[in-house]
Design an enzyme around this catalytic site. Sequence first.
Site, mmCIF file in Angstrom:
data_model
loop_
_atom_site.group_PDB
_atom_site.id
_atom_site.type_symbol
_atom_site.label_atom_id
_atom_site.label_comp_id
_atom_site.label_asym_id
_atom_site.label_seq_id
_atom_site.Cartn_x
_atom_site.Cartn_y
_atom_site.Cartn_z
ATOM 1 C CD GLN A 147 2.995 -0.258 0.866
ATOM 2 O OE1 GLN A 147 3.022 -0.526 2.052
ATOM 3 N NE2 GLN A 147 2.148 0.646 0.368
ATOM 4 C CG ASP A 158 -6.254 2.184 7.957
ATOM 5 O OD1 ASP A 158 -6.024 1.418 8.903
ATOM 6 O OD2 ASP A 158 -6.636 1.778 6.839
#
Length: 367
Positions: free
Chosen positions: A148, A276
Site C-alpha cells: 500500500q 484493526d
Amino acid sequence: MAAARHSTLDFLLGATADCNAVLKALQPIFQEQGMTETVHNWEDHGYLATYIKKNGSFANLRIHPHGLVLVDLQSYNDHTKGREEVDQLLNKVEERMKEFFHGNIKRVKRLPAILRGGVIDRYWPTADGRLVEYDIDEVVYDEDSPFQNIKILHSKQFGNILILSGDVNLAESDLAYTQAIMGSGKEDYTGKEVLILGGGDGGILYEIVKLKPKMVTMVEIDQMVIDGCKKYMRKTCGDVLDNLKGECYQVLIEDCIPVLKRYAKEGRMFDYVINDLTAVPISTSPEEDSTWEFLRLILDLSMKVLKQDGKYFTQGNCINLTDALTLYEEQLSRLYCPVEFSKETVCVPSYMELWVFYTIWKKQTDV
C-alpha cells in the site's frame, strides 16, 4: 509549479433567469480584466460564457434558465496579490448580481478555494463520500510498501495522521478510536491473552500493554507501516514499536490469515481478538466484492481462536452507511458458530464523522 486555485460563486435566484440579460450585466466585469470571451447558448439550457486571460487563468459563467447562475474561476497565482485579484473579481460579480436582481436572490454561496495539484494534498473523502479539507501543513512521510501507499501528514488540529492508500486511518488525536475498539474501558485485560489483527500504528498495543495483560500478540503484514509510525506517530504508539518483543507482547510481521489458521490448528485460544485490519466495505454486493469474502474469513477464523467467554472487537464504518452496516450484521449470522453482538457509535476526531464499533461474542448454548 504552483497549485491551481479553483474558486466558485453560486447564485440561486428567486425566479427564472433571462440568460441573455444576465450575461450582458456581467460581461463588462470580465472584459475589464482583458479576458477573451467565448459564448455558447442552447435554446432550453441557457448560456455558457468562458473568459480566458493571457496567463492561462479562466472563468466559466454558466447561466441556467431555471434560476441558477454559477461562476467557476481557475487561476495559478498562489501569491497574495493573485488571490486578492480573484477575490476582487468575485466581489464585483456578487455586487452586480445583487444590483441587477434587486434582492431577488434566494442564496449566494462562495466556497473556500480548492487547491488542485499542490505539493500537500489537503482533501480526503469521508467514508460516505463527502469531501473534507484538512488543515494539513506538512508531508511527514510518503512511501510505497509492497502492500500500500503509506502517508503520514501533519494536521494543525489532529497532529500526525496516518493515511493508507487514500484512507484516513488514525491521527494522534484519535485516542477515542483506540479506546472504542478495546471495549471503551469496560474490559479487564489483566492477565489476559490478546490477539491484535493489524494495528500497525501501535495505538492499540500501546494502550493494552499499560493494562498488564499476560501476553499480546499483534500480527501486522506491513513492516513499513510500523517503521513510519514508530518514528512519526509516537504520541500514539509510545515506544512499543521500537522492539518487536517486550515483556508481555510480541509483534509478528506476517499475513494474519496463515497465523489464524495455524493458531486454530494448534488449539491456541485468546480472551480477546481485536480486528484493526479494515472497515466494513462500502460495497453492498458481497458476491462481487472480495473484501467481504476476506472479512467473513477473518471472522470465522477469529471465532475459532476466541475462547467461549471471549470477546471480538472491530470497527464497523461511518454511521451513515446503514446498508453496509446492516449487511455486515447479516454476515454475523452466517458464521460457523452462533454469535451475538452489540455496537457503539463514537466520534473519532480526525474522521469528522461518527464511527460504529462492534463487540461480538459466542452465543452461550444451554448444556
